[in-house]
Design a protein around this motif. Structure first.
Motif, PDB file in Angstrom:
ATOM      1  N   ASP A 139       0.657  -1.134   0.542  1.00 35.18           N
ATOM      2  CA  ASP A 139       0.253  -0.068   0.357  1.00 35.18           C
ATOM      3  C   ASP A 139       0.917   1.602  -0.404  1.00 35.18           C
ATOM      4  O   ASP A 139       0.482   2.178  -0.587  1.00 35.18           O
ATOM      5  CB  ASP A 139      -0.898   0.196   1.329  1.00 35.18           C
ATOM      6  N   LEU A 140       2.266   0.952   0.757  1.00 40.70           N
ATOM      7  CA  LEU A 140       3.312   2.725   0.683  1.00 40.70           C
ATOM      8  C   LEU A 140       3.009   2.374  -0.158  1.00 40.70           C
ATOM      9  O   LEU A 140       3.726   3.703  -1.143  1.00 40.70           O
ATOM     10  CB  LEU A 140       3.234   2.155   2.143  1.00 40.70           C
ATOM     11  N   ALA A 141       4.319   1.658  -1.173  1.00 41.05           N
ATOM     12  CA  ALA A 141       4.678   1.012  -2.644  1.00 41.05           C
ATOM     13  C   ALA A 141       3.199   1.818  -3.752  1.00 41.05           C
ATOM     14  O   ALA A 141       3.918   3.086  -4.211  1.00 41.05           O
ATOM     15  CB  ALA A 141       4.832   0.122  -2.935  1.00 41.05           C
ATOM     16  N   GLN A 142       2.236   1.622  -3.621  1.00 38.88           N
ATOM     17  CA  GLN A 142       1.540   1.973  -4.727  1.00 38.88           C
ATOM     18  C   GLN A 142       0.669   3.995  -4.177  1.00 38.88           C
ATOM     19  O   GLN A 142       1.048   4.891  -5.053  1.00 38.88           O
ATOM     20  CB  GLN A 142       0.026   1.755  -4.870  1.00 38.88           C
ATOM     21  N   GLY A 143       0.990   4.205  -3.166  1.00 41.79           N
ATOM     22  CA  GLY A 143       0.941   5.707  -2.565  1.00 41.79           C
ATOM     23  C   GLY A 143       2.084   6.007  -2.840  1.00 41.79           C
ATOM     24  O   GLY A 143       1.992   7.608  -3.690  1.00 41.79           O
ATOM     25  N   LEU A 144       3.515   5.733  -2.820  1.00 37.58           N
ATOM     26  CA  LEU A 144       4.185   6.654  -3.545  1.00 37.58           C
ATOM     27  C   LEU A 144       3.914   6.633  -5.259  1.00 37.58           C
ATOM     28  O   LEU A 144       4.727   7.902  -5.366  1.00 37.58           O
ATOM     29  CB  LEU A 144       5.630   5.441  -3.023  1.00 37.58           C
ATOM     30  N   THR A 145       4.121   5.621  -5.847  1.00 35.54           N
ATOM     31  CA  THR A 145       3.788   6.061  -7.094  1.00 35.54           C
ATOM     32  C   THR A 145       2.885   6.511  -7.214  1.00 35.54           C
ATOM     33  O   THR A 145       3.572   7.801  -8.367  1.00 35.54           O
ATOM     34  CB  THR A 145       3.405   4.249  -7.846  1.00 35.54           C
ATOM     35  N   SER A 146       1.593   6.936  -6.871  1.00 38.02           N
ATOM     36  CA  SER A 146       0.798   8.392  -7.025  1.00 38.02           C
ATOM     37  C   SER A 146       1.912   9.923  -6.316  1.00 38.02           C
ATOM     38  O   SER A 146       1.637  10.538  -7.840  1.00 38.02           O
ATOM     39  CB  SER A 146      -0.538   7.941  -5.883  1.00 38.02           C
TER      40      SER A 146
END
Length: 204
Positions: A139-146
């Motif tokens: 979830d953190l990685a997806q947030g960083l991608t956004s």
């Protein structure tokens, strides 16, 4: 206690490596789409894989582009016509090569500069056990991608605004120069006309 800390640290490092190399796909690109041309790209997806394509036109013409994303059978899953920016997210319904294209065929003169990002998540079945910390890391990685996508969008938008401001300043400068030339021309003509008028009067 020290051993437990080391094992937790090693475990977290391993999960980060897994996160970087296995479950997610992130790519950022900058391309130039020539006038009357299109540029297409492919991604091989499996059923239930997720993919998102975001794009922003950074320059050229009216700064718009046609975009579409199709499944392996050629069925359009998302389509935008003459858009400056956009985003399409899909969940693959079948295995195969998915195609997405940027088309500038509506323009016969102007090339377009397009910045786009592709990111996705490889599907993990419900029967596969995922540790809570791994889920949080994903979830953190997806947030960083956004956040990364938003930063790149802001950079492209700032470039567009800077180009617009520079173009406006250039037009104002040349318009001012033209007005000054016209003003001097009118003043010169008036002086010449008045001078010739008084010369005629003096002869009479």
């Amino acid at each position: 206690m020290m051993t437990d800390r080391l094992s937790i640290s090693a475990w977290l490092t391993a999960y980060w490596l897994i996160l970087l190399f296995i479950p997610s796909l992130v790519a950022g690109h900058m391309i130039e789409v020539g006038a009357s041309k299109k540029e297409c790209f492919f991604e091989d997806l499996h059923r239930s894989d997720k993919m998102t394509v975001t794009y922003q036109v950074g320059g050229g013409g009216n700064q718009d582009i046609d975009f579409w994303l199709a499944d392996p059978d050629g069925l359009a899953l998302g389509k935008h016509i003459k858009q400056t920016t956009g985003s399409v997210s899909i969940t693959a319904e079948k295995d195969g090569r998915h195609e997405y294209c940027f088309s500038n065929q509506m323009s016969a003169i102007a090339d377009k500069l397009v910045s786009f990002n592709v990111h996705g998540v490889i599907y993990v079945g419900e029967d596969e056990v995922i540790a809570p910390i791994e889920r949080e890391i994903r979830d953190l990685a997806q947030g960083l991608t956004s956040v990364k996508d938003e930063q790149e969008y802001i950079v492209v938008r700032e470039r567009r605004h800077r180009n617009t401001a520079e173009s406006t300043n250039s037009r104002v400068k040349w318009w001012s120069i033209l007005q000054a030339i016209l003003l001097f021309a009118v003043v010169g003509w008036q002086v010449y006309y008045l001078k010739s008028f008084f010369e005629v009067k003096r002869i009479i």
